[in-house]
Design a protein around this motif. Structure first.
Motif, short mmCIF file in Angstrom:
data_model
loop_
_atom_site.label_atom_id
_atom_site.label_comp_id
_atom_site.label_asym_id
_atom_site.label_seq_id
_atom_site.Cartn_x
_atom_site.Cartn_y
_atom_site.Cartn_z
N ALA A 131 -28.25 -10.69 59.57
CA ALA A 131 -29.14 -10.07 60.55
C ALA A 131 -28.32 -9.44 61.67
N LEU A 132 -29.01 -8.61 62.43
CA LEU A 132 -28.48 -8.10 63.68
C LEU A 132 -29.29 -8.78 64.79
N ILE A 133 -28.61 -9.43 65.72
CA ILE A 133 -29.27 -10.16 66.80
C ILE A 133 -29.17 -9.34 68.08
N LEU A 134 -30.28 -9.21 68.78
CA LEU A 134 -30.34 -8.46 70.04
C LEU A 134 -30.89 -9.36 71.13
N ASP A 135 -30.15 -9.47 72.24
CA ASP A 135 -30.63 -10.19 73.42
C ASP A 135 -30.67 -9.20 74.57
N ILE A 136 -31.88 -8.96 75.11
CA ILE A 136 -32.02 -8.06 76.26
C ILE A 136 -32.25 -8.90 77.50
N GLY A 137 -31.32 -8.83 78.42
CA GLY A 137 -31.47 -9.49 79.71
C GLY A 137 -31.74 -8.48 80.80
N GLY A 138 -31.83 -8.96 82.03
CA GLY A 138 -32.06 -8.05 83.13
C GLY A 138 -30.87 -7.17 83.45
N GLY A 139 -29.64 -7.70 83.18
CA GLY A 139 -28.44 -6.95 83.57
C GLY A 139 -27.50 -6.63 82.43
N SER A 140 -27.86 -6.98 81.20
CA SER A 140 -26.99 -6.66 80.06
C SER A 140 -27.81 -6.81 78.79
N LYS A 200 -26.39 -1.95 59.14
CA LYS A 200 -27.67 -1.29 58.93
C LYS A 200 -28.50 -1.98 57.86
N ASN A 201 -29.80 -1.63 57.86
CA ASN A 201 -30.75 -2.18 56.87
C ASN A 201 -30.80 -3.70 56.90
N LEU A 202 -30.79 -4.25 58.11
CA LEU A 202 -30.86 -5.69 58.31
C LEU A 202 -32.08 -6.04 59.16
N PRO A 203 -32.56 -7.29 59.07
CA PRO A 203 -33.57 -7.73 60.03
C PRO A 203 -32.98 -7.69 61.43
N LEU A 204 -33.78 -7.30 62.42
CA LEU A 204 -33.38 -7.37 63.82
C LEU A 204 -34.03 -8.60 64.42
N ILE A 205 -33.20 -9.53 64.90
CA ILE A 205 -33.72 -10.76 65.52
C ILE A 205 -33.63 -10.60 67.03
N GLY A 206 -34.77 -10.69 67.70
CA GLY A 206 -34.83 -10.45 69.13
C GLY A 206 -34.83 -11.72 69.95
N VAL A 207 -33.94 -11.76 70.95
CA VAL A 207 -33.78 -12.91 71.84
C VAL A 207 -34.11 -12.46 73.27
N GLY A 208 -34.71 -13.34 74.04
CA GLY A 208 -34.95 -13.04 75.45
C GLY A 208 -36.41 -12.76 75.76
N GLY A 209 -36.71 -12.74 77.06
CA GLY A 209 -38.09 -12.61 77.51
C GLY A 209 -38.78 -11.34 77.06
#
Length: 501
Positions: A131-140, A200-209
């Motif tokens: 997977a591709l993991i994405l964490d969106i925070g307030g500053g990064s 590419k062509n991977l699930p996107l796993i989302g982390v964060g508020g």
């Protein structure tokens, strides 16, 4: 009790605390969580320092968290600060004041360390391999490429939801021009990540508020039957609908948009644009929400330091859940073993070729979990306990199927209507539920005395009957008599009589 652990994550948008009780057998339970949205990273001064009133808000929050930890007899506090503090020229001054006023040693972690904690949290609580993991925070925001459950690459980009709000007009409806500017800005950053072209062509796993909020909006929109954010899959069509709806709203309408947190409404569209850009750039196959992030990454790292192996998130979670409920784990694993023997030996006639190993694990190990409520009708209680026990490592479909199978393990029917969960299970799933529940019922009967008197079994399939041949320490009259009560159910499902010898 071994430890009560407090874990604090001071981000750019909010400060969060979880309290976890850890027992001598290393089972653990979340006892408390708290969040304060202080927007620490909102509006640095010209020389990149935290504003005085933001520092005071952070200190007030940390004093409050320390009092809560003391009241809960916390023996160890793990505390980290992320983008806002590491960006600020006076970040260390805040850390020193926190230490002086609360006694808490807070560590400022790098973007790479933050990405690693995200990876630990996701890989320890979801059974996805690549997977591709994405964490969106307030500053990064952090991106982690996970391959075969190992961290292959990672990067931290010092731009987050608060930064998008400051650089672009995201409070009002996005004009075509403004939308193009923000998408182009994000695209240039993504193109600067050399390895992303290959992830590419991977699930996107989302982390964060932000990602959790996307999930909550979609769950409301779909009238989703479960209130579980961890592991929730947002259909890409659903995400695109949310993006198109919210980008055209005034700020007042965003604040009242169903499922959208009002304290996130003014910065939400920038993060949505980032998610959209990554999905488009990497051709993501799905969007899966993780309810676990930096704080859980810190806790799982603590467990690893105690030599707890987390190679299999599901088994770790099932064992932990069983121990917390006081279940007889020897019995649970014996029933699992016998169920799997029956399942394998009867493949010729049940014709289930799908991989349902995790479903069998969960339904067998937790089949008696309803006893925590009441022994009578505990099979019915098990349905609700399994759905609400926060088991990690299952998809929501697998969780629902496991709950149904457990609810059948003493009688021929479940009390729950399959129609309620039609978003998650189909006719084939219901057929599998009915087949496996028969096998679980027989296996549980063959360990009725919870003494593993039946050590093993194998099956012989004949034209009109199935012979279940058991190996036992002594003649298991109690077990055989109980198993025979499943005779009619077995014959209905398998179109053969059942003989136990």
């Amino acid at each position: 009790m071994l430890d009560n652990i407090g874990i604090i994550d001071m981000g750019s948008n909010s400060v969060r605390l979880i309290l976890v009780k850890v027992n001598h057998d290393m089972s653990f339970r979340l006892m408390e969580e708290h969040k304060e949205s202080i927007r620490l990273g909102d509006g640095f001064t010209e020389n990149m320092t935290l504003k005085p009133h933001k520092i005071e808000a952070a200190l007030k929050t940390m004093r409050m968290f320390k009092r809560l930890c003391d009241a809960q007899n916390v023996t160890k506090i793990l505390a980290v600060a992320t983008a806002a503090v590491r960006k600020a020229q006076n970040g260390i001054e805040l850390i020193d004041r926190i230490k002086a006023e609360t006694g808490i040693d807070m560590k400022v972690i790098s973007g790479e360390e933050e990405a690693h904690l995200d990876f630990i949290a996701v890989s320890s609580s979801l059974s996805i391999k690549d997977a591709l993991i994405l964490d969106i925070g307030g500053g990064s925001f952090e991106l982690i490429w996970m391959e075969n459950r190992l961290k292959k690459e990672s990067v931290s980009i010092p731009i987050g939801s608060i930064d998008f709000a400051e650089q672009f007009n995201v409070k009002d409806p996005l004009s075509k021009n403004e939308e193009q500017k923000i998408l182009s800005f994000i695209s240039n950053h993504l193109k600067s990540i050399p390895w992303l072209e290959n992830a590419k062509n991977l699930p996107l796993i989302g982390v964060g508020g932000t990602l959790r909020n996307i999930g909550k909006i979609d769950m409301l929109r779909r009238k989703y039957p479960l209130d579980i954010i961890h592991g929730y899959e947002v259909p890409l069509s659903g995400f695109n609908f949310i993006y198109k709806e919210i980008k055209n709203l005034e700020i007042s309408d965003k604040r009242s948009f169903p499922g959208l947190s009002s304290d996130r409404a003014d910065i939400f569209i920038g993060s949505l644009a980032l998610v959209k850009s990554i999905i488009d750039f990497t051709k993501s196959t799905s969007l899966i929400i993780s309810g676990k992030g930096v704080r859980e990454g810190l806790f799982y790292s603590f467990l690893k330091d105690k030599n707890i192996i987390i190679d299999n998130p599901l088994l770790l979670s099932l064992e932990n859940t069983g121990k917390n409920m006081g279940l007889d784990m020897v019995h649970m694993f014996q029933v699992r073993k016998l169920t799997k023997r029956l399942f394998e030996d009867l493949k010729e006639i049940h014709k289930i070729h799908e991989d349902i190993d995790k479903i069998i694990d969960a339904s067998t190990i937790l089949h008696d979990s309803g006893i925590i409520i009441n022994y009578y009708n505990h099979h019915r209680n098990s349905f609700f306990v399994i759905l609400n026990s926060q088991v990690n490592g299952l998809t929501h479909r697998e969780l629902v199927m496991s709950a149904y199978i457990a609810s059948f393990h003493r009688k021929n029917k479940s009390y729950e209507d399959f129609e309620t969960y039609k978003l998650l299970i189909d006719e084939r799933d219901i057929e599998i539920i009915k087949i496996v529940s028969v096998l679980l019922r027989i296996a549980e009967s063959l360990d009725k005395s919870m003494s593993s008197v039946v050590s093993d079994l194998y099956c012989e399939i004949e034209k009109d009957k199935v012979l279940i041949k058991i190996s036992a320490k002594e003649y298991p009259e109690l077990e055989i008599n109980d198993a025979i009560t499943a005779y009619s159910q077995f014959k209905k499902v398998f179109k053969r009589s059942m003989v136990i010898i």
